[in-house]
Design a protein around this motif. Structure first.
Motif, mmCIF file in Angstrom:
data_model
loop_
_atom_site.group_PDB
_atom_site.id
_atom_site.type_symbol
_atom_site.label_atom_id
_atom_site.label_comp_id
_atom_site.label_asym_id
_atom_site.label_seq_id
_atom_site.Cartn_x
_atom_site.Cartn_y
_atom_site.Cartn_z
ATOM 1 N N HIS A 45 -6.996 3.127 -0.438
ATOM 2 C CA HIS A 45 -6.967 1.765 0.090
ATOM 3 C C HIS A 45 -5.704 1.021 -0.354
ATOM 4 C CE1 HIS A 45 -11.030 2.327 1.494
ATOM 5 N NE2 HIS A 45 -11.363 2.752 0.297
ATOM 6 N N PHE A 46 -4.623 1.780 -0.611
ATOM 7 C CA PHE A 46 -3.412 1.150 -1.138
ATOM 8 C C PHE A 46 -2.785 0.173 -0.152
ATOM 9 C CE2 PHE A 46 -1.778 4.785 1.118
ATOM 10 C CZ PHE A 46 -0.560 4.374 1.615
ATOM 11 N N VAL A 47 -2.965 0.371 1.156
ATOM 12 C CA VAL A 47 -2.384 -0.559 2.134
ATOM 13 C C VAL A 47 -3.072 -1.917 2.035
ATOM 14 C CG1 VAL A 47 -2.047 -1.019 4.591
ATOM 15 C CG2 VAL A 47 -1.626 1.270 3.692
ATOM 16 N N ALA A 48 -4.393 -1.912 2.004
ATOM 17 C CA ALA A 48 -5.132 -3.174 1.885
ATOM 18 C C ALA A 48 -4.815 -3.866 0.561
ATOM 19 C CB ALA A 48 -6.634 -2.924 2.002
ATOM 20 N N LEU A 49 -4.733 -3.094 -0.519
ATOM 21 C CA LEU A 49 -4.408 -3.680 -1.820
ATOM 22 C C LEU A 49 -2.987 -4.251 -1.823
ATOM 23 C CD1 LEU A 49 -6.046 -1.017 -4.157
ATOM 24 C CD2 LEU A 49 -6.914 -3.279 -3.580
ATOM 25 N N GLY A 50 -2.071 -3.601 -1.130
ATOM 26 C CA GLY A 50 -0.699 -4.121 -1.031
ATOM 27 C C GLY A 50 -0.640 -5.439 -0.281
ATOM 28 N N LEU A 81 10.914 -9.794 1.928
ATOM 29 C CA LEU A 81 10.934 -8.430 1.406
ATOM 30 C C LEU A 81 9.564 -7.763 1.518
ATOM 31 C CD1 LEU A 81 13.111 -8.933 -1.785
ATOM 32 C CD2 LEU A 81 13.771 -7.758 0.303
ATOM 33 N N GLY A 82 8.528 -8.514 1.182
ATOM 34 C CA GLY A 82 7.185 -7.935 1.135
ATOM 35 C C GLY A 82 6.596 -7.586 2.485
ATOM 36 N N ALA A 83 6.756 -8.473 3.473
ATOM 37 C CA ALA A 83 6.134 -8.236 4.782
ATOM 38 C C ALA A 83 6.708 -7.010 5.496
ATOM 39 C CB ALA A 83 6.232 -9.482 5.647
ATOM 40 N N PRO A 84 8.038 -6.842 5.584
ATOM 41 C CA PRO A 84 8.544 -5.630 6.243
ATOM 42 C C PRO A 84 8.156 -4.340 5.514
ATOM 43 C CG PRO A 84 10.282 -7.269 6.094
ATOM 44 C CD PRO A 84 9.126 -7.775 5.287
ATOM 45 N N VAL A 85 8.205 -4.379 4.180
ATOM 46 C CA VAL A 85 7.813 -3.186 3.412
ATOM 47 C C VAL A 85 6.360 -2.835 3.695
ATOM 48 C CG1 VAL A 85 7.371 -2.329 1.077
ATOM 49 C CG2 VAL A 85 9.541 -3.444 1.601
ATOM 50 N N SER A 90 2.151 0.351 6.237
ATOM 51 C CA SER A 90 0.963 0.363 7.106
ATOM 52 C C SER A 90 1.149 1.319 8.274
ATOM 53 C CB SER A 90 0.660 -1.040 7.642
ATOM 54 O OG SER A 90 0.408 -1.930 6.589
ATOM 55 N N LEU A 91 2.335 1.306 8.885
ATOM 56 C CA LEU A 91 2.617 2.203 10.005
ATOM 57 C C LEU A 91 2.570 3.658 9.563
ATOM 58 C CD1 LEU A 91 3.494 2.576 12.964
ATOM 59 C CD2 LEU A 91 5.849 2.430 12.153
ATOM 60 N N LEU A 92 3.181 3.955 8.432
ATOM 61 C CA LEU A 92 3.168 5.330 7.918
ATOM 62 C C LEU A 92 1.749 5.781 7.584
ATOM 63 C CD1 LEU A 92 6.356 5.307 5.671
ATOM 64 C CD2 LEU A 92 6.067 6.392 7.906
ATOM 65 N N ALA A 93 0.942 4.882 7.042
ATOM 66 C CA ALA A 93 -0.451 5.230 6.725
ATOM 67 C C ALA A 93 -1.255 5.494 7.995
ATOM 68 C CB ALA A 93 -1.099 4.111 5.911
ATOM 69 N N MET A 94 -0.972 4.743 9.067
ATOM 70 C CA MET A 94 -1.672 4.988 10.332
ATOM 71 C C MET A 94 -1.264 6.328 10.934
ATOM 72 S SD MET A 94 -2.090 1.343 12.289
ATOM 73 C CE MET A 94 -0.368 1.167 12.616
ATOM 74 N N LEU A 95 0.002 6.705 10.817
ATOM 75 C CA LEU A 95 0.466 7.985 11.351
ATOM 76 C C LEU A 95 -0.097 9.160 10.558
ATOM 77 C CD1 LEU A 95 4.205 7.187 12.124
ATOM 78 C CD2 LEU A 95 2.322 7.443 13.751
ATOM 79 N N ASP A 96 -0.347 8.934 9.272
ATOM 80 C CA ASP A 96 -0.901 9.987 8.419
ATOM 81 C C ASP A 96 -2.301 10.387 8.870
ATOM 82 O OD1 ASP A 96 -1.222 11.753 6.201
ATOM 83 O OD2 ASP A 96 -2.307 10.173 5.157
ATOM 84 N N GLY A 97 -3.084 9.443 9.324
ATOM 85 C CA GLY A 97 -4.414 9.747 9.831
ATOM 86 C C GLY A 97 -5.506 9.728 8.773
ATOM 87 N N GLY A 98 -5.168 9.990 7.524
ATOM 88 C CA GLY A 98 -6.170 9.961 6.475
ATOM 89 C C GLY A 98 -7.072 11.183 6.496
ATOM 90 N N GLN A 99 -8.049 11.173 5.606
ATOM 91 C CA GLN A 99 -8.991 12.270 5.475
ATOM 92 C C GLN A 99 -10.411 11.724 5.490
ATOM 93 O OE1 GLN A 99 -6.114 14.072 2.160
ATOM 94 N NE2 GLN A 99 -8.116 14.984 2.104
ATOM 95 N N GLU A 100 -11.322 12.502 6.089
ATOM 96 C CA GLU A 100 -12.741 12.150 6.111
ATOM 97 C C GLU A 100 -13.545 13.309 5.563
ATOM 98 O OE1 GLU A 100 -14.216 10.937 9.887
ATOM 99 O OE2 GLU A 100 -12.581 9.533 10.228
ATOM 100 N N ARG A 101 -14.571 12.990 4.810
ATOM 101 C CA ARG A 101 -15.416 14.038 4.245
ATOM 102 C C ARG A 101 -16.263 14.664 5.334
ATOM 103 N NH1 ARG A 101 -18.547 13.074 -1.249
ATOM 104 N NH2 ARG A 101 -16.380 13.072 -1.876
ATOM 105 N N ALA A 102 -16.198 15.991 5.431
ATOM 106 C CA ALA A 102 -16.965 16.723 6.430
ATOM 107 C C ALA A 102 -18.171 17.423 5.805
ATOM 108 C CB ALA A 102 -16.083 17.749 7.129
ATOM 109 N N GLU A 103 -18.004 17.933 4.583
ATOM 110 C CA GLU A 103 -19.076 18.657 3.900
ATOM 111 C C GLU A 103 -19.019 18.392 2.413
ATOM 112 O OE1 GLU A 103 -20.082 22.895 4.815
ATOM 113 O OE2 GLU A 103 -18.180 22.753 5.900
#
Length: 196
Positions: A45-50, A81-85, A90-103
């Protein structure tokens, strides 16, 4: 200036520092190689915390600085400085897709060890991440067992099972079997990789 504004600004600065320290701790002591599972979950949740940290800093500037010109002088660089970073992150995190627990499969005869399979994607390719979780919350640790990239269908993870309390069998769609032994502390003897 209202008497509550300065103490509230200090609280907001402290909140921003705590949020940033939490993210740094998650990246330092979380992760797949013996990291704490609770910190790994926080790190996701580093994007939300940022964004919360940036909002807290902007609020501290608005509440803590008296003069409007000083407010602009301090607040504009923080926001500029903060908003563009954070937008890029956020864009990079969306492209990553993340992980979901399957089993999540408990080890036979053990209640302190689980085999966890998570799914994700790299643009269009399906991904599988296999971990061993050892211990109980909040000291539960996570160890990487295997990474599978479904770019080629032969590398897709078909099955991840326990064959004993300290043995794991991973099978790909191509029929390749991988046997992994887990040490008493939870660390696997190797990390399997297919298609990476």
């Amino acid at each position: 200036m209202a008497p509550y504004r300065r103490p509230l600004a200090c609280v907001l600065i402290a909140l921003a520092v705590v949020l940033v320290a939490t993210v740094l701790a998650a990246f330092r002591w979380g992760g797949p190689d013996g990291g704490l599972v609770v910190l790994d979950q926080v790190g996701r949740h580093f994007v939300a915390l940022g964004w919360l940290s940036l909002a807290a800093l902007c609020g501290a500037v608005l509440l803590g600085v008296r003069r409007p010109m000083t407010r602009v002088t301090v607040g504009v660089p923080v926001l500029a400085l903060g908003a563009p970073v954070m937008c890029i992150v956020s864009l990079l995190a969306m492209l990553d897709g993340g992980q979901e627990r399957a089993e999540s499969l408990p080890a036979p005869g053990r209640d302190d060890r689980r085999l966890v399979v998570e799914t994700g994607s790299a643009m269009i390719d399906p991904l599988w991440f296999v971990y061993v979780h050892q211990g109980t919350w909040p000291r539960e640790r996570r160890w990487a067992v295997g990474y599978f990239n479904g770019d080629a269908t032969d590398n897709e993870l078909r099955e991840a099972v326990w064959t004993g309390p300290d043995r794991i069998r991973l099978t790909t769609s191509g029929g390749v079997l991988h046997e992994v032994t887990v040490a008493p502390g939870g660390r696997p003897d190797r990390t399997v990789s297919a298609g990476w």
